[in-house]
Write a protein that holds these residues in place. Structure first.
Motif, PDB file in Angstrom:
ATOM      1  N   ALA A   1       1.873   5.036  -4.370  1.00 53.30           N
ATOM      2  CA  ALA A   1       2.818   4.892  -5.484  1.00 53.30           C
ATOM      3  C   ALA A   1       2.791   3.501  -6.087  1.00 53.30           C
ATOM      4  O   ALA A   1       2.987   3.337  -7.294  1.00 53.30           O
ATOM      5  CB  ALA A   1       4.233   5.236  -5.009  1.00 53.30           C
ATOM      6  N   SER A   2       2.549   2.472  -5.273  1.00 52.70           N
ATOM      7  CA  SER A   2       2.554   1.096  -5.769  1.00 52.70           C
ATOM      8  C   SER A   2       1.309   0.368  -5.281  1.00 52.70           C
ATOM      9  O   SER A   2       0.630   0.808  -4.338  1.00 52.70           O
ATOM     10  CB  SER A   2       3.799   0.345  -5.292  1.00 52.70           C
ATOM     11  OG  SER A   2       3.721   0.077  -3.903  1.00 52.70           O
ATOM     12  N   VAL A   3       1.036  -0.769  -5.897  1.00 53.54           N
ATOM     13  CA  VAL A   3      -0.129  -1.563  -5.523  1.00 53.54           C
ATOM     14  C   VAL A   3      -0.020  -2.026  -4.067  1.00 53.54           C
ATOM     15  O   VAL A   3      -0.968  -1.914  -3.287  1.00 53.54           O
ATOM     16  CB  VAL A   3      -0.278  -2.768  -6.466  1.00 53.54           C
ATOM     17  CG1 VAL A   3      -1.353  -3.733  -5.959  1.00 53.54           C
ATOM     18  CG2 VAL A   3      -0.623  -2.300  -7.880  1.00 53.54           C
ATOM     19  N   GLY A   4       1.144  -2.532  -3.682  1.00 49.69           N
ATOM     20  CA  GLY A   4       1.320  -3.012  -2.317  1.00 49.69           C
ATOM     21  C   GLY A   4       1.090  -1.933  -1.289  1.00 49.69           C
ATOM     22  O   GLY A   4       0.438  -2.156  -0.254  1.00 49.69           O
ATOM     23  N   GLN A   5       1.595  -0.740  -1.555  1.00 46.01           N
ATOM     24  CA  GLN A   5       1.408   0.373  -0.628  1.00 46.01           C
ATOM     25  C   GLN A   5      -0.066   0.760  -0.527  1.00 46.01           C
ATOM     26  O   GLN A   5      -0.572   1.059   0.561  1.00 46.01           O
ATOM     27  CB  GLN A   5       2.242   1.573  -1.076  1.00 46.01           C
ATOM     28  CG  GLN A   5       3.739   1.386  -0.912  1.00 46.01           C
ATOM     29  CD  GLN A   5       4.528   2.521  -1.529  1.00 46.01           C
ATOM     30  OE1 GLN A   5       3.975   3.366  -2.240  1.00 46.01           O
ATOM     31  NE2 GLN A   5       5.830   2.542  -1.277  1.00 46.01           N
TER      32      GLN A   5
ATOM     33  N   SER B   1      -2.087  -1.833   1.438  1.00 50.03           N
ATOM     34  CA  SER B   1      -1.730  -1.880   2.860  1.00 50.03           C
ATOM     35  C   SER B   1      -2.253  -0.688   3.653  1.00 50.03           C
ATOM     36  O   SER B   1      -2.261  -0.711   4.886  1.00 50.03           O
ATOM     37  CB  SER B   1      -0.202  -1.946   3.018  1.00 50.03           C
ATOM     38  OG  SER B   1       0.407  -0.733   2.600  1.00 50.03           O
ATOM     39  N   PHE B   2      -2.728   0.349   2.969  1.00 50.34           N
ATOM     40  CA  PHE B   2      -3.095   1.590   3.647  1.00 50.34           C
ATOM     41  C   PHE B   2      -4.177   1.378   4.707  1.00 50.34           C
ATOM     42  O   PHE B   2      -4.060   1.839   5.843  1.00 50.34           O
ATOM     43  CB  PHE B   2      -3.552   2.636   2.627  1.00 50.34           C
ATOM     44  CG  PHE B   2      -3.967   3.943   3.249  1.00 50.34           C
ATOM     45  CD1 PHE B   2      -3.027   4.879   3.630  1.00 50.34           C
ATOM     46  CD2 PHE B   2      -5.315   4.237   3.462  1.00 50.34           C
ATOM     47  CE1 PHE B   2      -3.401   6.084   4.215  1.00 50.34           C
ATOM     48  CE2 PHE B   2      -5.700   5.438   4.046  1.00 50.34           C
ATOM     49  CZ  PHE B   2      -4.740   6.365   4.424  1.00 50.34           C
ATOM     50  N   GLY B   3      -5.253   0.706   4.351  1.00 49.33           N
ATOM     51  CA  GLY B   3      -6.361   0.497   5.289  1.00 49.33           C
ATOM     52  C   GLY B   3      -5.947  -0.294   6.515  1.00 49.33           C
ATOM     53  O   GLY B   3      -6.175   0.153   7.655  1.00 49.33           O
TER      54      GLY B   3
ATOM     55  N   ARG C   1       1.000  -7.295   6.422  1.00 48.96           N
ATOM     56  CA  ARG C   1       1.535  -7.996   5.266  1.00 48.96           C
ATOM     57  C   ARG C   1       0.698  -9.232   4.924  1.00 48.96           C
ATOM     58  O   ARG C   1       0.439  -9.528   3.764  1.00 48.96           O
ATOM     59  CB  ARG C   1       2.987  -8.396   5.509  1.00 48.96           C
ATOM     60  CG  ARG C   1       3.653  -9.064   4.295  1.00 48.96           C
ATOM     61  CD  ARG C   1       3.570  -8.169   3.066  1.00 48.96           C
ATOM     62  NE  ARG C   1       3.910  -8.862   1.838  1.00 48.96           N
ATOM     63  CZ  ARG C   1       5.060  -8.688   1.192  1.00 48.96           C
ATOM     64  NH1 ARG C   1       5.970  -7.849   1.656  1.00 48.96           N
ATOM     65  NH2 ARG C   1       5.295  -9.340   0.081  1.00 48.96           N
ATOM     66  N   ALA C   2       0.229  -9.945   5.969  1.00 50.41           N
ATOM     67  CA  ALA C   2      -0.609 -11.121   5.730  1.00 50.41           C
ATOM     68  C   ALA C   2      -1.904 -10.737   5.032  1.00 50.41           C
ATOM     69  O   ALA C   2      -2.358 -11.419   4.097  1.00 50.41           O
ATOM     70  CB  ALA C   2      -0.906 -11.820   7.057  1.00 50.41           C
ATOM     71  N   ARG C   3      -2.503  -9.633   5.464  1.00 52.87           N
ATOM     72  CA  ARG C   3      -3.753  -9.187   4.839  1.00 52.87           C
ATOM     73  C   ARG C   3      -3.529  -8.737   3.399  1.00 52.87           C
ATOM     74  O   ARG C   3      -4.353  -9.006   2.521  1.00 52.87           O
ATOM     75  CB  ARG C   3      -4.365  -8.050   5.654  1.00 52.87           C
ATOM     76  CG  ARG C   3      -4.959  -8.487   6.982  1.00 52.87           C
ATOM     77  CD  ARG C   3      -5.758  -7.360   7.593  1.00 52.87           C
ATOM     78  NE  ARG C   3      -6.370  -7.732   8.853  1.00 52.87           N
ATOM     79  CZ  ARG C   3      -7.524  -7.238   9.274  1.00 52.87           C
ATOM     80  NH1 ARG C   3      -8.173  -6.353   8.537  1.00 52.87           N
ATOM     81  NH2 ARG C   3      -8.024  -7.610  10.435  1.00 52.87           N
ATOM     82  N   VAL C   4      -2.427  -8.035   3.164  1.00 51.97           N
ATOM     83  CA  VAL C   4      -2.122  -7.582   1.803  1.00 51.97           C
ATOM     84  C   VAL C   4      -1.904  -8.784   0.894  1.00 51.97           C
ATOM     85  O   VAL C   4      -2.458  -8.856  -0.214  1.00 51.97           O
ATOM     86  CB  VAL C   4      -0.887  -6.663   1.795  1.00 51.97           C
ATOM     87  CG1 VAL C   4      -0.443  -6.372   0.371  1.00 51.97           C
ATOM     88  CG2 VAL C   4      -1.195  -5.357   2.524  1.00 51.97           C
TER      89      VAL C   4
ATOM     90  N   ILE D   1     -10.321  -3.043  -5.476  1.00 57.29           N
ATOM     91  CA  ILE D   1     -11.099  -4.026  -4.714  1.00 57.29           C
ATOM     92  C   ILE D   1     -10.212  -4.708  -3.677  1.00 57.29           C
ATOM     93  O   ILE D   1     -10.633  -4.960  -2.542  1.00 57.29           O
ATOM     94  CB  ILE D   1     -11.746  -5.054  -5.653  1.00 57.29           C
ATOM     95  CG1 ILE D   1     -12.767  -4.366  -6.572  1.00 57.29           C
ATOM     96  CG2 ILE D   1     -12.433  -6.165  -4.861  1.00 57.29           C
ATOM     97  CD1 ILE D   1     -13.322  -5.260  -7.655  1.00 57.29           C
ATOM     98  N   ALA D   2      -8.947  -4.978  -4.051  1.00 60.08           N
ATOM     99  CA  ALA D   2      -8.021  -5.610  -3.099  1.00 60.08           C
ATOM    100  C   ALA D   2      -7.829  -4.743  -1.869  1.00 60.08           C
ATOM    101  O   ALA D   2      -7.725  -5.250  -0.740  1.00 60.08           O
ATOM    102  CB  ALA D   2      -6.677  -5.877  -3.774  1.00 60.08           C
ATOM    103  N   GLY D   3      -7.779  -3.428  -2.053  1.00 60.08           N
ATOM    104  CA  GLY D   3      -7.647  -2.530  -0.917  1.00 60.08           C
ATOM    105  C   GLY D   3      -8.802  -2.663   0.060  1.00 60.08           C
ATOM    106  O   GLY D   3      -8.615  -2.571   1.278  1.00 60.08           O
TER     107      GLY D   3
END
Length: 281
Positions: free
Chosen positions: A99-103, A106-108, A120-123, A153-155
């Protein structure tokens, strides 16, 4: 490349069900910290090669090796591979799903079973690397195309891979968006990440990559990017045009203004600096 490959295909072949053989007898390795442009005409097998490297497809023949060891295609083996090698597909809408960029980013890391503070640090690190920290809470469906590209790419970056594989990452981006993305990839390279980019843009490949891998009907050829993209027979076989910089170097050498061993300009800015130095010299 002299260094041992982080990941490599040896004697790889692949054919889709009820289709012709796409790749055959491919040897392709990626050494740490190098940038490689993968080039070839449509249908040459670029995307298939990238998916073989990332474990999305399994070789019909040959082997995929990670740090010298054959990859085992079970849950543990593929998890080990994907913590080292990450693929970002061409269309970000095929990759973004949360639903959001942060979510989404953080999935991987969450699937690796990491502690919440580590996730959270990795995100945060990945969003900062892609210059999209302000988009943390933004719904993915409200992002611009360029923002979706960077979020995808961030993911991958949040997994902290040693090898980042990108399938046509600049496709669909305007010139400003392309330059911003190349700046991001430059920072990742400087941090030691091996970056592989499939592209049709020979000028981009020449100015960005250390090495090139060119797919043609004769197979796969690899080597220093300036050397391969100056080989007209190879470019003709792969249906690629000669890069601007290689054409400029040919003209300069024909007029005795550039020696055989000297590197030619890769960008118009390189040519301007070269011309200025000649005038001052």
């Amino acid at each position: 490349m002299n260094a041992s490959p982080v990941v490599e295909l040896v004697g790889a072949a692949y054919a889709y069900q009820d289709g012709p053989t796409v790749l055959s007898g491919v040897d392709f390795g990626l050494a740490a910290g190098r940038s490689t442009a993968l080039l070839g005409r449509n249908g040459s097998g670029k995307t298939t090669l990238l998916r073989l490297l990332s474990g999305g497809l399994q070789c019909a023949e040959g082997v995929l090796r990670l740090n010298g060891e054959p990859v085992v295609y079970n849950r543990a083996g593929l998890t080990r591979l994907r913590t080292t090698v990450q693929l970002v597909v061409q269309d970000p809408d095929d990759q973004l799903f949360a639903a959001s960029v942060g979510q989404d980013v953080s999935f991987g890391p969450m699937n690796l079973g990491l502690a919440e503070d580590e996730v959270r640090a990795r995100v945060d690190e990945a969003l900062q690397a892609l210059d999209i920290t302000a988009l943390y809470d933004r719904p993915t469906h409200l992002l611009s195309y360029g923002q979706r590209k960077r979020a995808a790419i961030a993911g991958a970056v949040a997994m902290r891979p040693r090898v980042l594989i990108l399938d046509e990452p600049t496709a669909g981006l305007d010139p400003h968006g392309q330059e911003r993305l190349l700046e991001v990839l430059g920072r990742l390279r400087e941090s030691g990440t091996t970056v592989v980019m499939a592209t049709h843009d020979v000028d981009l490949a020449l100015r960005w990559a250390d090495d090139a891998a060119v797919l043609s009907p004769d197979g796969l050829r690899t080597g220093p990017v300036a050397e391969l993209l100056a080989d007209q027979a190879l470019l003709d076989a792969a249906r690629l045009r000669r890069p601007w910089g290689a054409a400029a170097a040919q003209v300069l050498r024909a007029h005795g203004l550039l020696g055989e061993g000297e590197p030619g300009p890769r960008t118009p800015q390189d040519l301007a600096r070269w011309a200025s130095a000649v005038r001052e010299g």
